[in-house]
Design an enzyme around this catalytic site. Structure first.
Site, PDB file in Angstrom:
ATOM      1  N   VAL A  82     -35.423  32.533   4.315  1.00 20.56           N
ATOM      2  CA  VAL A  82     -35.427  32.285   2.881  1.00 20.56           C
ATOM      3  C   VAL A  82     -34.000  32.406   2.364  1.00 20.56           C
ATOM      4  O   VAL A  82     -33.301  33.387   2.648  1.00 20.56           O
ATOM      5  CB  VAL A  82     -36.353  33.274   2.144  1.00 20.56           C
ATOM      6  CG1 VAL A  82     -36.402  32.940   0.653  1.00 20.56           C
ATOM      7  CG2 VAL A  82     -37.761  33.237   2.725  1.00 20.56           C
ATOM      8  N   LYS A  97     -37.374  28.151   1.402  1.00 20.92           N
ATOM      9  CA  LYS A  97     -37.844  28.636   2.694  1.00 20.92           C
ATOM     10  C   LYS A  97     -37.900  27.469   3.654  1.00 20.92           C
ATOM     11  O   LYS A  97     -38.414  26.389   3.324  1.00 20.92           O
ATOM     12  CB  LYS A  97     -39.233  29.279   2.571  1.00 20.92           C
ATOM     13  CG  LYS A  97     -39.750  29.842   3.890  1.00 20.92           C
ATOM     14  CD  LYS A  97     -41.051  30.619   3.701  1.00 20.92           C
ATOM     15  CE  LYS A  97     -41.522  31.223   5.017  1.00 20.92           C
ATOM     16  NZ  LYS A  97     -42.768  32.002   4.850  1.00 20.92           N
ATOM     17  N   ASP A 200     -53.203  37.796   6.574  1.00 15.44           N
ATOM     18  CA  ASP A 200     -52.068  38.662   6.913  1.00 15.44           C
ATOM     19  C   ASP A 200     -51.746  39.593   5.749  1.00 15.44           C
ATOM     20  O   ASP A 200     -50.598  39.749   5.345  1.00 15.44           O
ATOM     21  CB  ASP A 200     -50.835  37.820   7.267  1.00 15.44           C
ATOM     22  CG  ASP A 200     -49.762  38.658   7.955  1.00 15.44           C
ATOM     23  OD1 ASP A 200     -50.100  39.741   8.479  1.00 15.44           O
ATOM     24  OD2 ASP A 200     -48.587  38.245   7.945  1.00 15.44           O
TER      25      ASP A 200
END
Length: 620
Positions: A82, A97, A200
């Site tokens: 990033v 990103k 996640d």
């Protein structure tokens, strides 16, 4: 998997090739199957760190982000980097990103990067960072841009809160962490309503902004769910060159995986998979440690065996919060909350109650400062009242007015102090009642108010203020009944309200019959109404309700003795005279000793008032 692909994945994770092989071995033991040749597995997690800008000190090629103008690097994760860049077309600074260059040849990584950009772009929620643009840089790397956010991750806040040097662990500070957690759950609930699971979720993927914003980061391994009873509202469209790729993903961070996620089977994932991960985050918030500790391989082994750390920490864990964690992390997904929305409802209900209780406790604590002030002011008023009386005693009513000014001034000050004392008491009761408006079951508030109203009832009873007695008794009864059943204070107050006392009667002649008449108001006058027979003397500590009684003591050959007594609340009339230690026997007089017109009342002490302002005195 060939050596080149193994090296690329190991490099992406920042671990050795042998550690990665050990991890694959652990996964195989719990049923995971590796991808087919030339379809390498993708990294387990992506982490976006945006706490501060990091100056870039790499090659010129890495800085080439055309058509954007490179400013600095913000952070990097397992698959992406990033950067802070300037969008020349719109003349604004954004976060960009892009995929790590060394992973470009891994087709799975490109697919996941494209899916992340499209998932994030379609999930439009205040706690999900929006995507501005998507495309390919001049060097061919895929990218997407988004607003740059600054702040700290929930993981950082948890570590800071439970750091050894932090000596001010408070429930209030923990509530703040739980509020952040609730907002993150709300964002996940929104994703669930659109048929998307994050896969996640962990403290480092939850960030708080400068102005209290909360963001759920890194949707790089998110998945669509097809078995929730509705069609997902999110659609992913891949470029033609990637449309027919297939792979077996291994997703998430082992320390926060649900059991079905750790198996590596994408078909087993559901909304409850995210719920489990959120439950593990909750565990870390309330204990300061991870439920499944250790490195990736060890954590997976612990997940398989359900070997969690104990649910305990430096602060007490409320039962309801414990129950929320347990339900969210059931091994069987069907036993968990159906989705993050249900978890939000449970956390919200607990937070509302906990915050109301915290506010109630704060008000109770503040209230306790006012009663001592009232007592101190009252003592000053009593001292001044004595001074005023002494001055008054030295003045004649016919003395000049000027001579009375001083005593009037002191009397005025006494009145002012007494009013101030009353105001402090009013503030005391107001704050306690205000605490009960936040939490009607706040035990300490009921406890302090029940004590206060018992004291006020005693004062009213001593001055025979009937209206005040009734009001204070009603308030005392209300707050006493709100106390826990097993509270000693509840038992004491209920005994006080019943007011039972006791009576002891001894005579100089044994076996005298004792009858009890209770004084009651009938037709606007006191009448002695028969109450009960007590038996024969001697009578010791016979229970009687508080009140005024006429005791008739009889024996053949003796004149009936009329013996009035007043049983005050919780008192024992024991016939012991004032300033004496032993009970006094009631003398019985023979009939022949008295004339027919005599009424015998034995000598003794009695209550008497001389003037309306004179307190009752015991007179012998």
């Amino acid at each position: 998997m060939n050596d080149k692909q193994l090296k690329a994945l190991a490099f992406a994770h920042g671990i050795s090739e042998q550690t990665l092989l050990d991890l694959f071995g652990s996964l195989k033991n719990i049923g995971w199957k590796p991808p087919v040749e030339n379809q390498p597995n993708r990294p387990s997690t992506l982490v976006i760190e945006g706490d501060k800008a990091i100056p870039l000190s790499s090659s010129k090629a890495e800085m080439d982000l055309s058509p954007f103008e490179y400013i600095c690097r913000l952070g990097e994760g397992g698959m992406g980097k990033v950067f802070r860049v300037r969008d020349k077309n719109l003349n604004r600074t954004v976060a960009l990103k892009c995929l790590r260059p060394e992973l470009v040849e891994i087709d799975n990584s490109i697919i996941r990067f494209i899916e992340e950009s499209q998932f994030t772009a379609q999930l439009q929620h205040p706690s999900i960072i929006p995507v501005h643009n998507f495309g390919q840089l001049d060097n061919g790397l895929y990218y997407f841009t988004m607003p740059e956010i600054s702040g700290r991750t929930l993981g950082h806040l948890i570590n800071e809160f439970y750091a050894p040097e932090n000596h001010s662990l408070t429930n209030r500070a923990r509530y703040r962490l739980l509020e952040i957690f609730k907002q993150a759950c709300s964002a996940v609930a929104y994703a669930h309503s659109n048929g998307v699971i994050h896969c996640d979720l962990k403290p480092n993927n939850i960030m708080t902004g400068t102005f209290g914003e909360v963001y759920v980061l890194d949707w790089g391994v998110a998945q669509k769910v097809y078995n929730v009873g509705f069609r997902s509202k999110v659609e992913v469209k891949l470029p033609k060159e990637h449309m027919y790729s297939s792979f077996t993903p291994m997703m998430g961070t082992p320390q926060y995986m649900a059991p079905e996620q750790a198996s590596g089977k994408i078909s087993d994932l559901s909304l409850q998979t995210d719920v489990f991960s959120l439950g593990l985050i909750l565990f870390q918030i309330i204990t300061g440690k991870k439920a499944y500790s250790g490195h990736a391989t060890e954590a997976l082994r612990r997940v398989k065996r359900d070997q969690r750390e104990k649910l305990e920490g430096p602060l007490p864990i409320p039962d309801m919060l414990r129950e929320i964690y347990v339900k969210a992390t059931q091994t069987n997904p069907d036993d968990r909350y159906a989705d993050a929305g249900e978890l939000v409802d449970a956390i919200t209900a607990w937070l509302d109650g906990a915050q109301k209780e915290a506010k109630a406790q704060e008000l109770v604590k503040e209230a306790q400062t006012h009663l001592p002030k009232a007592q101190k002011i009252q003592e000053e008023a009593f001292a001044l009242a004595d001074k005023a009386q002494n001055l008054l005693d030295s003045i004649n009513h016919y003395d000049p007015e000027e001579k009375k000014w001083e005593v009037w001034s002191v009397e005025d000050e006494v009145n002012r102090l007494q009013q101030n004392a009353r105001n402090e008491e009013l503030e005391y009761t107001y704050l306690l009642r205000y605490a009960l408006s936040h939490n009607p079951e706040q035990k300490d508030a009921h406890l302090h108010l029940s004590d206060y109203y018992e004291r006020e009832h005693r004062k009213a009873e001593q001055s025979n203020a009937q209206d005040m007695m009734q009001r204070m008794e009603g308030m005392l009864r209300f707050h006493t009944q709100a106390l826990p059943e097993n509270s000693p204070r509840r038992v004491r107050h209920l005994n006080y309200l019943r007011g039972d006392g006791a009576l002891t009667i001894t005579t100089n002649v044994e076996d005298c019959t004792v009858e009890v008449y209770r004084y009651e108001i009938r037709h606007r006058k006191l009448e002695a109404v028969f109450f009960k027979h007590l038996g024969t003397t001697p009578i010791y500590e016979h229970p009687l309700p508080h009140g005024s009684y006429l005791i008739l003591i009889k024996k053949e050959g003796y004149r009936t003795t009329r013996y009035p007594v007043k049983i005050t609340r919780l008192s024992h009339w024991d016939t012991i005279p004032p300033d004496a230690d032993l009970p006094k026997e009631i003398p019985m007089l023979k009939e022949e000793w008295l004339s027919d017109t005599d009424v015998y009342i034995p000598e003794g002490w009695f209550l008497s008032s001389f003037g309306t302002n004179t307190p009752h005195k015991n007179i012998w």
